[in-house]
Design a protein around this motif. Structure first.
Motif, PDB file in Angstrom:
ATOM      1  N   UNK A 186      -8.133   0.327 -11.318  1.00  0.00           N
ATOM      2  CA  UNK A 186      -6.686   0.551 -11.389  1.00  0.00           C
ATOM      3  C   UNK A 186      -5.817  -0.592 -10.913  1.00  0.00           C
ATOM      4  N   UNK A 187      -6.419  -1.738 -10.604  1.00  0.00           N
ATOM      5  CA  UNK A 187      -5.601  -2.899 -10.229  1.00  0.00           C
ATOM      6  C   UNK A 187      -5.069  -3.539 -11.521  1.00  0.00           C
ATOM      7  N   UNK A 188      -3.756  -3.770 -11.630  1.00  0.00           N
ATOM      8  CA  UNK A 188      -3.204  -4.368 -12.846  1.00  0.00           C
ATOM      9  C   UNK A 188      -3.845  -5.724 -13.174  1.00  0.00           C
ATOM     10  N   UNK A 234      -2.663  -8.428 -14.362  1.00  0.00           N
ATOM     11  CA  UNK A 234      -1.939  -9.688 -14.158  1.00  0.00           C
ATOM     12  C   UNK A 234      -2.074 -10.203 -12.724  1.00  0.00           C
ATOM     13  N   UNK A 235      -2.715  -9.425 -11.863  1.00  0.00           N
ATOM     14  CA  UNK A 235      -2.810  -9.847 -10.459  1.00  0.00           C
ATOM     15  C   UNK A 235      -3.781 -11.023 -10.303  1.00  0.00           C
ATOM     16  N   UNK A 236      -3.648 -11.685  -9.179  1.00  0.00           N
ATOM     17  CA  UNK A 236      -4.431 -12.881  -8.848  1.00  0.00           C
ATOM     18  C   UNK A 236      -5.918 -12.733  -9.205  1.00  0.00           C
ATOM     19  N   UNK A 280      -8.144 -12.262  -6.303  1.00  0.00           N
ATOM     20  CA  UNK A 280      -8.067 -10.897  -5.775  1.00  0.00           C
ATOM     21  C   UNK A 280      -8.874  -9.942  -6.639  1.00  0.00           C
ATOM     22  N   UNK A 334       0.257 -12.352  -2.510  1.00  0.00           N
ATOM     23  CA  UNK A 334      -1.038 -11.747  -2.812  1.00  0.00           C
ATOM     24  C   UNK A 334      -1.942 -11.756  -1.601  1.00  0.00           C
ATOM     25  N   UNK A 348      -0.998  -8.562   0.334  1.00  0.00           N
ATOM     26  CA  UNK A 348      -1.033  -7.336  -0.471  1.00  0.00           C
ATOM     27  C   UNK A 348      -2.468  -7.035  -0.926  1.00  0.00           C
ATOM     28  N   UNK A 349      -3.173  -8.079  -1.313  1.00  0.00           N
ATOM     29  CA  UNK A 349      -4.550  -7.928  -1.807  1.00  0.00           C
ATOM     30  C   UNK A 349      -5.451  -7.349  -0.721  1.00  0.00           C
ATOM     31  N   UNK A 373      -4.638  -5.710   1.926  1.00  0.00           N
ATOM     32  CA  UNK A 373      -4.267  -4.339   2.249  1.00  0.00           C
ATOM     33  C   UNK A 373      -4.833  -3.377   1.206  1.00  0.00           C
ATOM     34  N   UNK A 374      -4.810  -3.798  -0.054  1.00  0.00           N
ATOM     35  CA  UNK A 374      -5.283  -2.900  -1.112  1.00  0.00           C
ATOM     36  C   UNK A 374      -6.796  -2.694  -1.050  1.00  0.00           C
ATOM     37  N   UNK A 390      -9.154   0.702   0.245  1.00  0.00           N
ATOM     38  CA  UNK A 390      -9.881   1.762  -0.468  1.00  0.00           C
ATOM     39  C   UNK A 390     -11.392   1.642  -0.251  1.00  0.00           C
ATOM     40  N   UNK A 450      -2.345 -15.790 -13.593  1.00  0.00           N
ATOM     41  CA  UNK A 450      -2.367 -14.781 -12.524  1.00  0.00           C
ATOM     42  C   UNK A 450      -1.880 -15.299 -11.173  1.00  0.00           C
TER      43      UNK A 450
END
Lengths: 457, 390
Positions: A87-89, A91-93, A96, A137, A140-141, A143-144, A147, A391
């Motif tokens: 579920x990570x978009x 376009x992200x790094x 990451x 990133x 944010x990365x 922290x994500x 999970x 990205x």
């Protein structure tokens, strides 16, 4: 009759290989530490936390570097696909996304290193140290990744004022105090996590080693100004990892490796040996992060006589000597030794009359068109490759402005190549090569323009 | 002010369609008008010096043609649109620009704007990323710098009294926006999501006292009207990055759904917490802008000194306000939307989905490129989502 073999286009430095091997040892060290029950941190590259963590006995590994290692070995794609499935978009790094997929795979195999992990893999982290430096990133990365791991995340603040604001001495001093307090809070957090006190003497050692490595890297880069350029950017990138992402590697080993590299580059300068085995037709700079998955593309450019003599990313800072005699606090010494003001940077890099002109421009206009271009003129570059990354916002957002400034101020043209650090599918090497061929005429043209204007190269 | 002044929703629509009309009048009267990007450049401090804050937006209907030469296409299309409009001269009436570290592209845009457009005044607030105690002190220091910069521009001192008065009038605006949102709790809501964007965008285009008057008119009118939104099968909460155009809301509300609540920055996000009046007003402002405003640009955790990690507890601390919104506005589902290349919101998507799943609230993630053309395929996805939750 013997057939002559044409030498490879790149003339790699022999001293590079030993340093590159230290990267493998960094990852091996992380795995060994984990197996021995020692703490391991996943860390973002920034100037502060690694020496502190190492001083507290924490082994450090670097997911951003590990993702580039995966890309270089053609192993990043499955991890990125897993990231999207989680579920990570897309376009992200790329760094990451590869590490998200890697982390998900770790969960699949019960917190162990996935069997397909290249380079021995990264062990499960005890903590994650994110950073407010360079890009969003980087916190944010991490922290994500919550999970997948029950490891706490510390985001280390790093001030980054606007250009005009950076000229203020008040801003500088406030930022110094901010960093000192922030790093002390980080140490308090670590002491609580690890159940042990900070070894401040050890910080002097680990921090001091970093300074010496930086000094040698700077000296080597100074040698790269020679014609022909004695060291290609691929060698720089190969050893950059050992210097910056050095984890808990012994600083003395890294220093020794860089000393040997300095000696080898010096010898090349004295003998007029280039970093490519072809005549140096064009001196180039690479702006942005490299396409780790397709570095061989630069070998193809070397065949055409393109010698990448300098690059924008991961450059060492000019070494400095700071009088710390009035500061007793070890953290204040640590911060003041490294953190410099814009005023100081300008004084170091430019002639006095230039400094005043730049400062006046900044005060009047909020910026100066000359900032960020010095390496282009210092290394007498004929052309610049701008790598716009699909990205990475932090390194891509300003590239078109840079392109304009380099052309306007220095009459040096740029070739824009779109791609990605990790995602090989975003990069079309054949098309980039076609563009490169056509770009040579542009570089030839601007050589004449610079000559007509009386510029030094 | 214009001779024939319309009121309430009509006035909102006029301002939505011609945002700069009022501030250009004020500028002609000698007032200074300051452009600002995103919601962090502390508007109270402008108001305290009688400078009119004017939020910079993009234009979803205007093709980007000029910004390409300064910023590659692989960056936030909203911010590229803002830059494009600026380069086309449509913000030339501004007396300056205030920016902050909203995100990487936002900070870079600040540099490009200053380089390319050479505004008469510029200031950048380098906001910290965390809620650490050190970060709060740093934020206050940055506001002290900002205060000096604005005082230099206006030639006036920003007294504590003037700043406190400005905080009160902005808090009044926040209270009025919350009152407006109360009207969305009814079924059907008395005001649609699209109309809400028109109103918010209107008040961010005029001085705060005029905005407050407009809000009073809108609230009064909406309470009385009989031609409000129709009752639909689903009530939705929209979370995400900026939506500064009605097109997306109209697309959603054109289906069988009412958008009854949002957590977006041209919506509830800047208005749902008041600024506390503190002895030194900068303390209250620093806290509000760093801590209260819940945007993905900031790193939040349960307790940053806590060495124990609990993912679900962490998510609850970060996102439980969305549950409160859903409960209070009786939302059946959540649309998570983000403009493409918005990294800060993008990284929050998996965590928010985990949280919403844990409380049994269905969600869908929509990504768009800030063009009208992007909405057609999204319509199909929203339709599918409504069928699932319906």
């Amino acid at each position: 009759m013997t057939q002559e073999t044409k030498p490879r286009a790149l003339n790699r430095l022999k001293s590079m290989y030993a340093l590159r091997a230290e990267v493998d040892r960094m990852y091996e060290g992380g795995v060994e530490a984990s197996e021995e029950g020692k703490p391991v941190a996943w860390v973002m590259l920034e100037g502060w936390s690694n020496a502190i963590l190492n001083a507290m006995g924490v082994k450090t590994v670097f997911p951003e570097n590990y993702s580039s290692l995966c890309a270089a070995q053609g192993m990043a794609e499955p991890f990125m696909e897993r990231s999207e499935a989680e579920g990570w978009p897309s376009h992200l790094c790329g760094y990451a996304r590869a590490s998200v997929g890697y982390s998900a795979r770790m969960v699949d195999v019960g917190g162990k290193i996935p069997p397909e992990a290249p380079g021995g893999g990264m062990p499960k982290p005890t903590l994650l140290v994110a950073s407010g430096e360079t890009c969003d990133a980087r916190f944010k990365w991490f922290q994500s990744l919550g999970r997948f791991f029950d490891a706490p995340v510390w985001t280390l603040e790093s001030p980054s004022p606007g250009i005009r604001e950076r000229l203020s001495s008040e801003t500088y001093e406030r930022n110094v105090q901010f960093l000192i307090k922030e790093l002390k809070a980080f140490v308090a957090f670590l002491e609580n996590l690890l159940g042990k006190k900070m070894d401040w003497d050890m910080l002097e050692f680990t921090g001091g080693g970093t300074n010496e490595i930086n000094r040698l890297r700077w000296e080597i880069n100074e040698l790269r100004k020679s014609r022909p350029g004695p060291m290609h950017t691929r060698d720089f990138w190969s050893v950059m990892t050992a210097a910056l992402f050095r984890g808990a590697a012994d600083p003395e080993v890294i220093i020794e490796g860089h000393q040997k590299m300095y000696d080898e580059v010096t010898e090349r300068v004295e003998k007029g040996i280039a970093g490519i085995n072809r005549p140096e037709k064009y001196r180039m700079s690479f702006e942005g992060l490299p396409p780790w998955h397709t570095l061989g593309f630069l070998d193809q450019l070397a065949e055409r006589g393109w010698n990448f003599v300098i690059e924008s990313a991961y450059r060492p800072m000019r070494p400095r000597t700071v009088d710390l005699s009035m500061y007793d606090d070890p953290m204040e010494r640590y911060v003041r030794r490294r953190y410099r003001s814009l005023e100081e940077s300008l004084q170091e890099d430019y002639e006095p009359d230039e400094v005043e002109a730049i400062k006046n421009e900044i005060i009047r206009d909020g910026t100066s068109s000359r900032l960020g271009l010095k390496h282009i003129s210092d290394y007498q570059v004929d052309g610049v490759v701008l790598h716009v990354l699909l990205t990475c916002r932090a390194t891509s957002a300003g590239l078109n402005l840079l392109q304009r400034k380099i052309l306007d101020v220095l009459k040096v043209p740029s070739l824009v190549i779109e791609g990605d650090i990790i995602d090989a599918s975003a990069f079309n090497a054949a098309e980039a090569l076609r563009k490169a061929e056509a770009f040579e005429e542009t570089m030839d043209h601007y050589r004449k323009v610079r000559k007509e204007l009386g510029m030094p190269w | 002010m214009t001779s024939e002044v319309s009121k309430g929703l009509t006035r909102s629509i006029e301002l939505y369609q011609d945002r700069s009309s009022r501030v250009k009048e004020l500028r002609a009267e000698g007032k200074k008008v300051m452009g600002y990007l995103c919601i962090y450049p502390v508007l109270e401090m402008m108001t305290a010096l009688d400078i009119v804050p004017y939020r910079i937006f993009g234009d979803l209907h205007e093709p980007v043609t000029e910004a390409d030469s300064y910023m590659p296409a692989v960056n936030c299309p909203f911010l590229r649109s803002c830059l494009d409009i600026g380069l086309k001269g449509k913000y030339d009436f501004l007396d300056g620009i205030v920016t902050s570290h909203i995100c990487d592209v936002g900070s870079t845009l600040s540099s490009i704007w200053i380089y390319a457009l050479k505004p008469p005044f510029s200031h950048h607030i380098d906001m910290p990323h965390t809620l650490h105690e050190t970060a709060l002190a740093q934020e206050k220091g940055l506001l002290e710098d900002y205060k000096k910069a604005l005082e230099g521009l206006s030639g006036k001192e920003m007294t504590s009294e003037a700043l406190e008065a400005a905080i009160r009038v902005h808090n009044e605006q926040r209270a009025l926006v919350r009152e407006l949102y109360e009207l969305k709790k009814l079924n059907p809501p008395l005001i649609s999501g699209a109309e809400t964007i028109q109103v918010i965008k209107a008040i961010e285009s005029i001085p705060v006292d005029e905005g407050n008057q407009l809000l009073r008119e809108v609230i009064s009118e909406v309470k009385e009207r009989s031609n409000g939104p129709q009752k639909k099968s689903s009530r939705l909460l929209v979370w995400g990055s900026i939506i500064d155009d009605t097109a997306m809301m109209e697309m959603i509300e054109g289906l069988d759904a009412n958008v009854v609540m949002d957590d977006t920055c041209v919506g509830s996000r800047p208005y749902f917490d008041d600024v506390e009046i503190t002895d030194d007003p900068l303390d209250g402002l620093a806290y509000h802008y760093l801590v209260d405003i819940k945007c993905s640009r900031t790193f939040r955790v349960n307790n940053y000194m806590d060495v124990h990690k609990d993912y679900m507890k962490d998510l609850e601390i970060r996102f439980s306000y969305l549950k409160d919104y859903a409960d209070e506005w009786k939302a059946d589902g959540v649309i998570m939307e983000s403009v493409r290349y918005c990294d800060t919101h993008g990284y929050d998507v998996p965590g928010i989905r985990d949280y919403l799943d844990s409380i049994g609230l269905p969600s869908v993630y929509l990504e768009h490129d800030y063009t009208e053309g992007a909405l057609a395929p999204l319509r199909t996805r929203v339709q599918g989502f409504l069928e699932i939750i319906g």
